[in-house]
Design a protein around this motif. Structure first.
Motif, PDB file in Angstrom:
ATOM      1  N   THR A 193       0.869  -1.249   0.000  1.00 48.70           N
ATOM      2  CA  THR A 193       0.177  -0.180  -0.025  1.00 48.70           C
ATOM      3  C   THR A 193       0.996   1.548   0.006  1.00 48.70           C
ATOM      4  O   THR A 193       0.355   2.328   0.046  1.00 48.70           O
ATOM      5  N   TYR A 194       2.101   1.064  -0.343  1.00 44.50           N
ATOM      6  CA  TYR A 194       3.015   2.467  -0.225  1.00 44.50           C
ATOM      7  C   TYR A 194       2.427   3.356  -1.104  1.00 44.50           C
ATOM      8  O   TYR A 194       2.597   4.618  -0.638  1.00 44.50           O
ATOM      9  N   ILE A 195       2.447   3.013  -2.284  1.00 40.55           N
ATOM     10  CA  ILE A 195       1.819   4.048  -3.242  1.00 40.55           C
ATOM     11  C   ILE A 195       0.490   4.644  -2.789  1.00 40.55           C
ATOM     12  O   ILE A 195       0.512   6.071  -3.045  1.00 40.55           O
ATOM     13  N   SER A 196      -0.450   3.948  -2.338  1.00 45.02           N
ATOM     14  CA  SER A 196      -1.577   4.509  -1.923  1.00 45.02           C
ATOM     15  C   SER A 196      -1.433   5.411  -0.836  1.00 45.02           C
ATOM     16  O   SER A 196      -1.916   6.698  -0.783  1.00 45.02           O
ATOM     17  N   GLN A 197      -0.529   4.988   0.236  1.00 51.42           N
ATOM     18  CA  GLN A 197      -0.226   5.798   1.297  1.00 51.42           C
ATOM     19  C   GLN A 197       0.477   7.313   0.944  1.00 51.42           C
ATOM     20  O   GLN A 197       0.118   8.323   1.455  1.00 51.42           O
ATOM     21  N   LEU A 198       1.429   7.189  -0.001  1.00 52.42           N
ATOM     22  CA  LEU A 198       1.897   8.131  -0.392  1.00 52.42           C
ATOM     23  C   LEU A 198       1.259   9.236  -1.169  1.00 52.42           C
ATOM     24  O   LEU A 198       1.416  10.521  -1.103  1.00 52.42           O
ATOM     25  N   LEU A 199       0.152   8.676  -2.126  1.00 55.39           N
ATOM     26  CA  LEU A 199      -0.622   9.590  -2.924  1.00 55.39           C
ATOM     27  C   LEU A 199      -1.700  10.346  -1.628  1.00 55.39           C
ATOM     28  O   LEU A 199      -1.652  11.441  -2.098  1.00 55.39           O
ATOM     29  N   LEU A 200      -1.930   9.694  -0.863  1.00 51.71           N
ATOM     30  CA  LEU A 200      -2.770  10.149   0.168  1.00 51.71           C
ATOM     31  C   LEU A 200      -2.011  11.443   0.785  1.00 51.71           C
ATOM     32  O   LEU A 200      -2.553  12.493   0.979  1.00 51.71           O
ATOM     33  N   PHE A 201      -0.901  11.265   1.288  1.00 52.74           N
ATOM     34  CA  PHE A 201      -0.023  12.098   2.099  1.00 52.74           C
ATOM     35  C   PHE A 201       0.257  13.340   1.252  1.00 52.74           C
ATOM     36  O   PHE A 201       0.203  14.413   1.478  1.00 52.74           O
TER      37      PHE A 201
END
Length: 313
Positions: A193-201
């Motif tokens: 989920t790294y990409i999803s978390q990064l996009l959210l941030f």
């Protein structure tokens, strides 16, 4: 596509909500129902009042009407499901249903944050440059600012939603929240989920920094202009209006910053759920009261409508 199909066929989701406190289910249901009822009446009422009164067809009320639309929409996306889950045993929600709920919720929340910034800019021009107000804040500019707020909300929501759809979810999943909140949802994924978390941030930080910068700069100039006023009553009235506006902004943006702009937050899920109540349930109720119902023009229109109804009988 394979991940999406697997999610649809193999994964089930349950919204835990506030089920940890069974003795509070009925009191919470009654409180949430009362708040949501006020939200619906207040925001729909503001839309109708602004529509039927030609005196309210100004840029400020144009923005207020769209704020009411946004508040009504994103509250209605969350509140009915949350209310149902407080009184029923089956709290399941499908993966497509969860994704759709998040998409529309994110769209309207982002749109609201930019509408609040637009309203601060509108007040800045009205107070600091009153002679140029009608020229500067034209109908075309108003339409562009509102459309831009919605368009950016859809863009952010679409990108984040696509990042969720690409994740893999399997088996029985319990979302420790009362709605399909992004971080609670992606924490259940079997994949990275790294990409999803990064996009959210990235999106949350960009949106907050941009809107807060506009708001703060607008109010700095507003305060400076107010301090130069010779009328003490005028200053008190202006400061009172700013205080109410800034209170609502502080609650809304403070909650968003607390929830989404601190990576790997160590706050408990209970704390996150309680904080989420403010911007999903409470803020949509408060906005009509803070921005509109205290306004003399709005009160006058309401009084005339009530008087007309009474005398019609």
């Amino acid at each position: 596509m394979l991940l999406s199909e697997r999610n649809k066929s193999g994964a089930t989701f349950t919204l835990l909500g506030f089920s940890d406190y069974p003795e509070l289910q009925i009191p919470l249901f009654l409180i949430f129902l009362a708040i949501y009822s006020v939200t619906v009446v207040g925001n729909l009422g503001m839309m109708v009042i602004i529509k039927i009164n030609p005196k309210l067809h100004t840029p400020m009320y144009f923005f207020l009407s769209h704020l009411s639309v946004v508040d009504f929409c994103y509250s209605s996306i969350i509140a009915p499901k949350a209310l149902a889950n407080l009184v029923v045993e089956d709290r399941t929600i499908s993966f497509p249903g969860c994704v759709v709920q998040f998409f529309f919720f994110c769209t309207f929340v982002v749109a609201e944050s930019f509408l609040l910034a637009v309203m601060a800019y509108d007040r800045f021009v009205a107070i600091c440059n009153p002679l140029l107000y009608t020229v500067t804040v034209s109908q075309k500019l108003c339409a562009m600012l509102v459309v831009g707020s919605y368009a950016w909300g859809v863009t952010c929501s679409l990108i984040l939603t696509c990042s969720v759809v690409k994740l893999s979810f399997q088996g029985f999943n319990t979302i420790n929240h009362f709605f399909c909140e992004f971080s609670a949802l992606i924490s259940l994924s079997c994949s990275d989920t790294y990409i999803s978390q990064l996009l959210l941030f990235i999106f949350a930080t960009f949106n907050e920094v941009t809107t807060l910068l506009i708001i703060l700069l607008s109010y700095v100039f507003i305060v400076v202009t107010i301090l130069k006023m010779h009328s003490a009553s005028g200053r008190r009235k202006a400061f009172s209006t700013c205080a109410s506006h800034l209170t609502a902004i502080t609650i809304f943006h403070g909650t968003i910053l607390f929830l989404y702009c601190v990576p790997n937050s160590k706050n408990s899920r209970h704390t996150v759920k309680v904080a989420s109540v403010f911007y999903t349930v409470v803020i949509p109720m408060l906005n009509p009261l803070i921005y509109s119902l205290r306004n003399k023009d709005v009160k006058g229109t309401v009084s005339k409508l009530i008087g007309t109804k009474v005398f019609s009988f």
